[in-house]
Write a protein that holds these residues in place. Structure first.
Motif, PDB file in Angstrom:
ATOM      1  N   GLN A  51      -2.922   2.335   5.739  1.00 46.54           N
ATOM      2  CA  GLN A  51      -2.145   1.138   6.051  1.00 46.54           C
ATOM      3  C   GLN A  51      -2.670  -0.048   5.253  1.00 46.54           C
ATOM      4  OE1 GLN A  51       0.493   1.248   7.739  1.00 46.54           O
ATOM      5  NE2 GLN A  51       0.977  -0.730   8.677  1.00 46.54           N
ATOM      6  N   HIS A  52      -3.951   0.027   4.895  1.00 46.34           N
ATOM      7  CA  HIS A  52      -4.604  -1.020   4.109  1.00 46.34           C
ATOM      8  C   HIS A  52      -5.590  -0.389   3.139  1.00 46.34           C
ATOM      9  CE1 HIS A  52      -3.073  -4.543   6.274  1.00 46.34           C
ATOM     10  NE2 HIS A  52      -3.215  -3.841   7.385  1.00 46.34           N
TER      11      HIS A  52
ATOM     12  N   ASP B  67      -8.229  -5.376   1.398  1.00 48.50           N
ATOM     13  CA  ASP B  67      -7.577  -6.028   2.535  1.00 48.50           C
ATOM     14  C   ASP B  67      -8.575  -6.290   3.663  1.00 48.50           C
ATOM     15  OD1 ASP B  67      -5.291  -5.570   1.031  1.00 48.50           O
ATOM     16  OD2 ASP B  67      -4.720  -3.788   2.170  1.00 48.50           O
TER      17      ASP B  67
ATOM     18  N   CYS C 283      -0.255  -6.971   3.355  1.00 46.34           N
ATOM     19  CA  CYS C 283      -1.489  -6.173   3.487  1.00 46.34           C
ATOM     20  C   CYS C 283      -2.773  -6.953   3.212  1.00 46.34           C
ATOM     21  CB  CYS C 283      -1.421  -4.973   2.543  1.00 46.34           C
ATOM     22  SG  CYS C 283      -0.018  -3.886   2.857  1.00 46.34           S
TER      23      CYS C 283
ATOM     24  N   VAL D 290       0.858  -1.189   0.000  1.00 49.44           N
ATOM     25  CA  VAL D 290       0.000   0.000   0.000  1.00 49.44           C
ATOM     26  C   VAL D 290       0.893   1.239   0.000  1.00 49.44           C
ATOM     27  CG1 VAL D 290      -1.745   1.325   1.246  1.00 49.44           C
ATOM     28  CG2 VAL D 290      -1.869  -1.176   1.218  1.00 49.44           C
TER      29      VAL D 290
ATOM     30  N   THR E 175      -7.715   1.263   9.687  1.00 51.22           N
ATOM     31  CA  THR E 175      -6.712   0.708   8.775  1.00 51.22           C
ATOM     32  C   THR E 175      -6.797   1.358   7.401  1.00 51.22           C
ATOM     33  OG1 THR E 175      -8.110  -1.097   7.924  1.00 51.22           O
ATOM     34  CG2 THR E 175      -6.884  -1.523   9.960  1.00 51.22           C
TER      35      THR E 175
ATOM     36  N   SER F 163      -5.863  -8.137   5.748  1.00 47.80           N
ATOM     37  CA  SER F 163      -5.393  -7.371   6.902  1.00 47.80           C
ATOM     38  C   SER F 163      -5.577  -8.171   8.188  1.00 47.80           C
ATOM     39  CB  SER F 163      -6.172  -6.062   7.003  1.00 47.80           C
ATOM     40  OG  SER F 163      -6.038  -5.493   8.291  1.00 47.80           O
TER      41      SER F 163
END
Length: 217
Positions: A177-178, A182, A131, A104, A172, A134
């Motif tokens: 982060q995702h 994910d 990723c 990501v 997230t 998740s």
């Protein structure tokens, strides 16, 4: 108070160490050495980047282990089922990471304040791989799913757990982060494994009960 003196409770609780052991393999796979794919969707491009959401994201650790400890006290069998589901799901995630690594892209950090400081630290500690799915979303969903499956747990507790799990899953996405794939894949994987484990447990219980009642009419 009596529960804290119960050795069986602490012995059962110690099984959570299996998740920590599983976590040792995470960093081994958290790299682009096998190549990687960037997943994205129109929804992800519309979602804002909110550094402050890094705080509930990090709250994942006490949330998951706190709910597991609560489940261990309220329904030991459900605790075992969800813990087994979590371990199986993590192994599946690791197989996916090994064969289908994703990354990501992260935004440039320009702001200041607590949220920016926390996310800066987070980015420095966790590389942008591993990723899909998740694990943050996976574990959050599974403990929520388990709590919702226990009829003796109060509604207020269930609402709090659903709110906490939902906030972590959303975080997230909002800290980049995702991506949404994910989170969705984590929910689908968690639901499939949890349903299978629960179904096998119920089948085993019915089969055991039928042996005791066999021939009694």
């Amino acid at each position: 108070m009596q529960l804290l003196k119960d050795k069986s409770y602490w012995l059962s609780l110690s099984l959570m160490l299996s998740l920590a052991v599983m976590g040792l393999f995470y960093d081994i796979l958290n790299n682009p050495d096998r190549g990687y794919v960037i997943l994205n969707s129109p929804i992800d491009r519309l979602l804002p980047f909110i550094p402050a959401m890094s705080i509930p994201y990090l709250g994942w650790y006490p949330f998951v282990f706190g709910v597991l400890a609560y489940l261990c006290a309220k329904d030991r069998l459900m605790y075992y089922r969800v813990l087994l589901s979590m371990n199986i799901c993590v192994w599946i995630c690791y197989l996916i990471y090994f064969n289908f690594q994703t990354m990501v892209p992260r935004p440039e950090l320009t702001g200041s304040g607590l949220g920016s400081a926390v996310i800066g630290w987070l980015y420095s500690q966790d590389r942008p791989y591993n990723c899909f799915p998740s694990i943050h979303a996976l574990h959050s969903y599974l403990v929520m799913r388990a709590v919702l499956s226990v009829s003796t747990i109060r509604k207020s507790v269930k609402v709090a757990v659903v709110a906490g799990a939902s906030l972590i899953i959303i975080s997230t996405l909002l800290i980049k982060q995702h991506v949404i794939y994910d989170a969705l894949s984590a929910v689908i994987l968690g639901e499939c494994i949890f349903t299978i484990i629960t179904g096998l447990a119920l089948y085993r219980r019915r089969r055991k009960a039928s042996k005791w009642t066999e021939g009694i009419n």
